[in-house]
Scaffold this motif. Structure first.
Motif, PDB file in Angstrom:
ATOM      1  N   TYR A   1      14.255  -1.100  -4.270  1.00  0.00           N
ATOM      2  CA  TYR A   1      13.091  -1.945  -5.212  1.00  0.00           C
ATOM      3  C   TYR A   1      12.085  -1.093  -5.376  1.00  0.00           C
ATOM      4  O   TYR A   1      11.522  -1.170  -6.452  1.00  0.00           O
ATOM      5  CB  TYR A   1      12.776  -3.243  -4.449  1.00  0.00           C
ATOM      6  N   PHE A   2      11.678  -0.186  -4.318  1.00  0.00           N
ATOM      7  CA  PHE A   2      10.346   0.519  -4.416  1.00  0.00           C
ATOM      8  C   PHE A   2      10.953   1.767  -5.691  1.00  0.00           C
ATOM      9  O   PHE A   2       9.931   2.068  -6.440  1.00  0.00           O
ATOM     10  CB  PHE A   2       9.974   1.177  -3.246  1.00  0.00           C
ATOM     11  N   HIS A   3      11.783   2.270  -5.688  1.00  0.00           N
ATOM     12  CA  HIS A   3      12.119   3.117  -6.762  1.00  0.00           C
ATOM     13  C   HIS A   3      12.313   2.498  -8.021  1.00  0.00           C
ATOM     14  O   HIS A   3      11.558   3.049  -9.359  1.00  0.00           O
ATOM     15  CB  HIS A   3      13.607   3.729  -6.566  1.00  0.00           C
ATOM     16  N   ARG A   4      12.614   1.274  -8.036  1.00  0.00           N
ATOM     17  CA  ARG A   4      12.640   0.739  -9.620  1.00  0.00           C
ATOM     18  C   ARG A   4      11.149   0.301 -10.031  1.00  0.00           C
ATOM     19  O   ARG A   4      11.007   0.396 -11.075  1.00  0.00           O
ATOM     20  CB  ARG A   4      13.435  -0.776  -9.501  1.00  0.00           C
ATOM     21  N   ILE A   5      10.394  -0.143  -9.128  1.00  0.00           N
ATOM     22  CA  ILE A   5       9.108  -0.456  -9.517  1.00  0.00           C
ATOM     23  C   ILE A   5       8.119   0.683  -9.899  1.00  0.00           C
ATOM     24  O   ILE A   5       7.219   0.789 -10.723  1.00  0.00           O
ATOM     25  CB  ILE A   5       8.384  -1.510  -8.658  1.00  0.00           C
TER      26      ILE A   5
ATOM     27  N   LYS B   1       0.244  -6.397  -8.107  1.00  0.00           N
ATOM     28  CA  LYS B   1      -0.031  -7.366  -6.953  1.00  0.00           C
ATOM     29  C   LYS B   1       1.333  -7.932  -6.652  1.00  0.00           C
ATOM     30  O   LYS B   1       1.763  -8.208  -5.420  1.00  0.00           O
ATOM     31  CB  LYS B   1      -0.985  -8.261  -7.223  1.00  0.00           C
ATOM     32  N   LYS B   2       2.133  -8.411  -7.603  1.00  0.00           N
ATOM     33  CA  LYS B   2       3.181  -9.128  -7.103  1.00  0.00           C
ATOM     34  C   LYS B   2       4.337  -8.315  -6.851  1.00  0.00           C
ATOM     35  O   LYS B   2       5.161  -8.733  -5.594  1.00  0.00           O
ATOM     36  CB  LYS B   2       3.810  -9.813  -8.420  1.00  0.00           C
ATOM     37  N   ASP B   3       4.271  -6.991  -7.141  1.00  0.00           N
ATOM     38  CA  ASP B   3       5.365  -5.955  -6.257  1.00  0.00           C
ATOM     39  C   ASP B   3       4.665  -5.689  -5.009  1.00  0.00           C
ATOM     40  O   ASP B   3       5.560  -5.660  -3.968  1.00  0.00           O
ATOM     41  CB  ASP B   3       5.382  -4.741  -7.238  1.00  0.00           C
ATOM     42  N   LEU B   4       3.568  -5.483  -4.900  1.00  0.00           N
ATOM     43  CA  LEU B   4       2.991  -5.362  -3.533  1.00  0.00           C
ATOM     44  C   LEU B   4       3.309  -6.461  -2.459  1.00  0.00           C
ATOM     45  O   LEU B   4       3.580  -6.343  -1.158  1.00  0.00           O
ATOM     46  CB  LEU B   4       1.591  -5.005  -3.634  1.00  0.00           C
ATOM     47  N   PHE B   5       3.117  -7.694  -2.980  1.00  0.00           N
ATOM     48  CA  PHE B   5       3.545  -8.951  -2.231  1.00  0.00           C
ATOM     49  C   PHE B   5       4.775  -8.754  -1.613  1.00  0.00           C
ATOM     50  O   PHE B   5       5.340  -9.156  -0.603  1.00  0.00           O
ATOM     51  CB  PHE B   5       3.195 -10.186  -3.152  1.00  0.00           C
ATOM     52  N   LEU B   6       5.883  -8.661  -2.602  1.00  0.00           N
ATOM     53  CA  LEU B   6       7.340  -8.364  -2.204  1.00  0.00           C
ATOM     54  C   LEU B   6       7.592  -7.333  -1.267  1.00  0.00           C
ATOM     55  O   LEU B   6       8.539  -7.550  -0.582  1.00  0.00           O
ATOM     56  CB  LEU B   6       8.038  -8.306  -3.315  1.00  0.00           C
ATOM     57  N   LEU B   7       6.840  -6.066  -1.484  1.00  0.00           N
ATOM     58  CA  LEU B   7       7.302  -5.249  -0.399  1.00  0.00           C
ATOM     59  C   LEU B   7       6.666  -5.409   0.883  1.00  0.00           C
ATOM     60  O   LEU B   7       7.365  -5.053   1.914  1.00  0.00           O
ATOM     61  CB  LEU B   7       6.182  -3.886  -1.354  1.00  0.00           C
ATOM     62  N   VAL B   8       5.638  -6.269   1.010  1.00  0.00           N
ATOM     63  CA  VAL B   8       5.084  -6.585   2.131  1.00  0.00           C
ATOM     64  C   VAL B   8       5.974  -7.627   2.728  1.00  0.00           C
ATOM     65  O   VAL B   8       6.173  -7.385   4.107  1.00  0.00           O
ATOM     66  CB  VAL B   8       3.589  -7.321   1.936  1.00  0.00           C
TER      67      VAL B   8
ATOM     68  N   ALA C   1       5.055   2.745   7.552  1.00  0.00           N
ATOM     69  CA  ALA C   1       4.169   3.877   7.636  1.00  0.00           C
ATOM     70  C   ALA C   1       4.461   4.931   6.406  1.00  0.00           C
ATOM     71  O   ALA C   1       3.539   5.364   5.790  1.00  0.00           O
ATOM     72  CB  ALA C   1       4.436   4.865   8.987  1.00  0.00           C
ATOM     73  N   GLY C   2       5.720   4.869   6.121  1.00  0.00           N
ATOM     74  CA  GLY C   2       6.254   5.544   5.009  1.00  0.00           C
ATOM     75  C   GLY C   2       5.556   5.120   3.504  1.00  0.00           C
ATOM     76  O   GLY C   2       5.010   5.964   2.717  1.00  0.00           O
ATOM     77  N   ILE C   3       5.532   3.826   3.306  1.00  0.00           N
ATOM     78  CA  ILE C   3       5.008   3.344   2.193  1.00  0.00           C
ATOM     79  C   ILE C   3       3.365   3.420   2.001  1.00  0.00           C
ATOM     80  O   ILE C   3       2.838   3.704   1.272  1.00  0.00           O
ATOM     81  CB  ILE C   3       5.460   1.913   2.020  1.00  0.00           C
ATOM     82  N   GLY C   4       2.936   3.080   3.335  1.00  0.00           N
ATOM     83  CA  GLY C   4       1.508   3.369   3.300  1.00  0.00           C
ATOM     84  C   GLY C   4       0.893   4.741   3.102  1.00  0.00           C
ATOM     85  O   GLY C   4      -0.080   4.739   2.325  1.00  0.00           O
ATOM     86  N   VAL C   5       1.482   5.574   3.775  1.00  0.00           N
ATOM     87  CA  VAL C   5       1.137   6.970   3.496  1.00  0.00           C
ATOM     88  C   VAL C   5       1.519   7.313   1.992  1.00  0.00           C
ATOM     89  O   VAL C   5       0.747   8.274   1.365  1.00  0.00           O
ATOM     90  CB  VAL C   5       2.153   8.009   4.556  1.00  0.00           C
TER      91      VAL C   5
END
Length: 623
Positions: A201-205, A214-221, A239-243
């Motif tokens: 999903y991260f690659h797609r967005i 914000k909506k993508d960030l919500f789903l990632l959380v 940690a990986g996404i945050g960095v």
């Protein structure tokens, strides 16, 4: 390393005619549904022949895993039984508790999600072992879903050639450790599923926009918290996404993401552990130590005098296990070619070469990491492009399992990251491999060659040697870890279960090494009597460890001891559990023999109460 992704427009990719996708596509532009719809529409880019072969491979792997399950026996691995009993506790409405332990304390070792999934099975079928296949099938379903996600992620997101994806779709699921942990009641399968779902999903967005909405960030959380609450190693993904967000200067998104994961995932688990961990003393140490939180174990290891030495062992184990999980044929070389054993020079030479190969493999990945750092500072200016989420996640994951200093579990820790390990193994060649294949073979011949290669990989992976698919199938079909030598031992255990159910009261408290096994089969509360129950200092048992254990047994009013064989690492090491043997040796007057199984491998003893010290003449009562 991978090149930065090219931006693509959502309108440029037509949707599939699926009713589910069509329903999603009616949502407003930019919504989570429309993004998922766009992502699934990329299936059209996958070669139909490779897709069909992928489905066939997954069908065969599903059959393979179903053949591996044990329909009678669970709990000798310990963790699987703990997961199952916590799921049962949730289904009974007793909360997140260790139902099999005396006093039913809170479960603080493994997070919530996987036991919640298992509780659904207990709700529909509360009878054990009749519900054991369902517990296993739900785990295998996650394993197969993870393998399918891996297939799509490698092909669509990582742009691997189809024949290579198909090869990895066989090599990874037929790996011994992958089969072993992904076909039993363990959390590795759902953890890998959530991990790959996040990476996909991260690659797609990030394909359409580098700055997350914000909506993508919500789903990632949400997905990241689910990953963490399945296994605490999900902290590496957080940690990986945050960095990644920080490196790409998305400061606000990094803050929102970090706070979101903290509030919805990390903090609830930390608070649960804090409020369910009593102060440790000599009386409760055996239970607290045996079922403590992994974070507490890390801090305990950190305070020991030999942590740095243990860290060196952990790093060495990581290097050697990295080779073993990637190239399982190497550790089995002696068994495939037994004549080597007769020649000591060859044995020493091969051992040296195997260790050298392990360091070469480790160095290969290390150089890729150094290359990433070098590219990030090219021309004296920092660039975040060389840093990808899979690479950052793998870095933090390796860092955690190394510093965790849990070397005897290293192969288990590496199994959920095998898809990423293999990705980075082939990453430097991915720009070259497709070009090499074009002048040599037509697409049809490539498919034939890929199929032949995968069959060869299957032959190697399923070879009848130690550490293979056949090892697992044989042992589980006999309901025992070393079925070739001890096929009768499960019958001995069943005889002891039957005697306990018929002769001991329901509130009898059992001191056993296989605590979950005896609880599931007798429904009597248990006290874990094994190495983890004994006091240690600097990695060694203290002289007072057995007296303290006996004191703890009296404190918890444990009234029966089951002396069973000593097992470790799927191997029978001694006729009697060493800890039970030491207890009876040091306190012979406290144990009365009640029962032994037909072949004498399991014994049940009554634990007598401690002797009251004799009253001295003239001493007041109670003094």
């Amino acid at each position: 390393m991978s090149q930065p992704p090219l931006p693509s427009s959502p309108e440029s990719e037509p949707l599939t005619p699926s009713h589910a996708v069509a329903a999603l596509s009616t949502q407003p532009p930019g919504s989570i549904g429309s993004r998922l719809c766009k992502a699934f529409s990329t299936w059209k880019n996958v070669n139909p022949l490779y897709t069909a072969l992928g489905v066939l491979v997954l069908a065969l792997i599903t059959y393979l895993y179903i053949q591996c399950i044990d329909t009678e026996n669970m709990g000798f691995t310990h963790d699987d039984g703990v997961y199952a009993t916590v799921g049962k506790s949730l289904a009974l409405g007793k909360g997140f508790k260790l139902l099999h332990v005396i006093g039913e304390p809170g479960q603080i070792k493994y997070p919530f999600i996987y036991p919640i999934i298992l509780s659904v099975v207990w709700l529909f079928n509360p009878h054990y072992p009749e519900n054991l296949p369902a517990l296993l099938y739900i785990t295998i379903a996650f394993a197969i879903a993870a393998c399918w996600l891996m297939f799509i992620w490698l092909k669509d997101c990582q742009k691997m050639p189809g024949w290579l994806v198909l090869t990895l779709a066989v090599i990874i699921p037929t790996n011994f450790y992958f089969i072993y942990f992904f076909s039993m009641v363990m959390s590795e399968a759902p953890y890998l599923f959530f991990t790959l779902l996040i990476l996909w999903y991260f690659h797609r967005i990030t394909q359409s926009a580098q700055t997350l909405q914000k909506k993508d960030l919500f789903l990632l959380v949400t997905l990241s918290s689910l990953c963490f609450l399945t296994r605490v190693l999900g902290l590496a993904m957080i940690a990986g996404i945050g960095v990644w967000l920080v490196l790409n200067r998305q400061w606000r998104n990094a803050l929102i993401y970090g706070l979101g994961c903290l509030l919805t995932g990390v903090l609830p688990w930390v608070l649960w552990v804090k409020f369910n961990t009593p102060p440790v003393n000599d009386l409760n140490y055996p239970l607290i130590n045996a079922y403590s939180n992994y974070g507490l174990e890390f801090f305990h290891n950190l305070t020991t005098a030999n942590y740095l030495n243990g860290l060196g062992v952990s790093l060495l184990t990581l290097i050697l296990k990295l080779q073993e999980v990637m190239f399982p044929l190497i550790p089995n070389f002696f068994k495939i070619y037994p004549k080597l054993k007769a020649n000591q020079d060859l044995v020493e030479w091969f051992s040296l070469m195997a260790m050298l190969m392990a360091y070469v493999v480790f160095g290969y990945f290390l150089l890729q990491g150094i290359s990433t750092l070098r590219k990030s500072w090219a021309n004296g200016k920092f660039s975040a492009k060389p840093f990808t989420l899979p690479g950052l996640y793998l870095f933090f994951y390796i860092l955690i399992i190394t510093f965790w200093n849990y070397d005897d579990q290293m192969a288990r820790f590496l199994s959920p990251v095998l898809p990423i390990i293999w990705l980075y193994f082939f990453k430097p060649f991915m720009a070259v491999l497709p070009e090499l294949g074009r002048p040599l073979a037509t697409p049809r011949r490539k498919v034939v060659l890929a199929t032949a290669f995968t069959l060869l990989a299957c032959t190697v992976a399923l070879w009848n040697v130690g550490g293979s698919y056949r090892t697992i199938v044989t042992s589980r079909s006999q309901h025992w870890v070393e079925s070739g030598k001890y096929r009768w031992l499960w019958d001995e255990y069943k005889a002891s279960f039957k005697w306990i159910r018929e002769n001991l009261p329901r509130d009898a408290r059992l001191s056993v090494a296989s605590d979950v096994v005896f609880y599931l089969n007798t429904e009597r509360p248990t006290f874990y009597t094994f190495y983890a129950s004994m006091r240690r200092k600097n990695g060694k048992f203290t002289d007072d460890s057995i007296p303290l254990l006996m004191k703890s047994l009296d404190h918890y009013k444990v009234n029966y001891l089951v002396a069973e064989p000593h097992m470790q690492f799927r191997t029978l090491l001694a006729p009697v559990n060493w800890v039970a043997q030491q207890l009876m040796t040091q306190y012979p007057r406290r144990f009365v023999h009640l029962y032994q199984t037909p072949k004498g491998s399991i014994h049940v003893f009554k634990i007598l109460p401690p002797e009251t010290p004799r009253q001295l003449p003239g001493t007041p009562q109670g003094q």
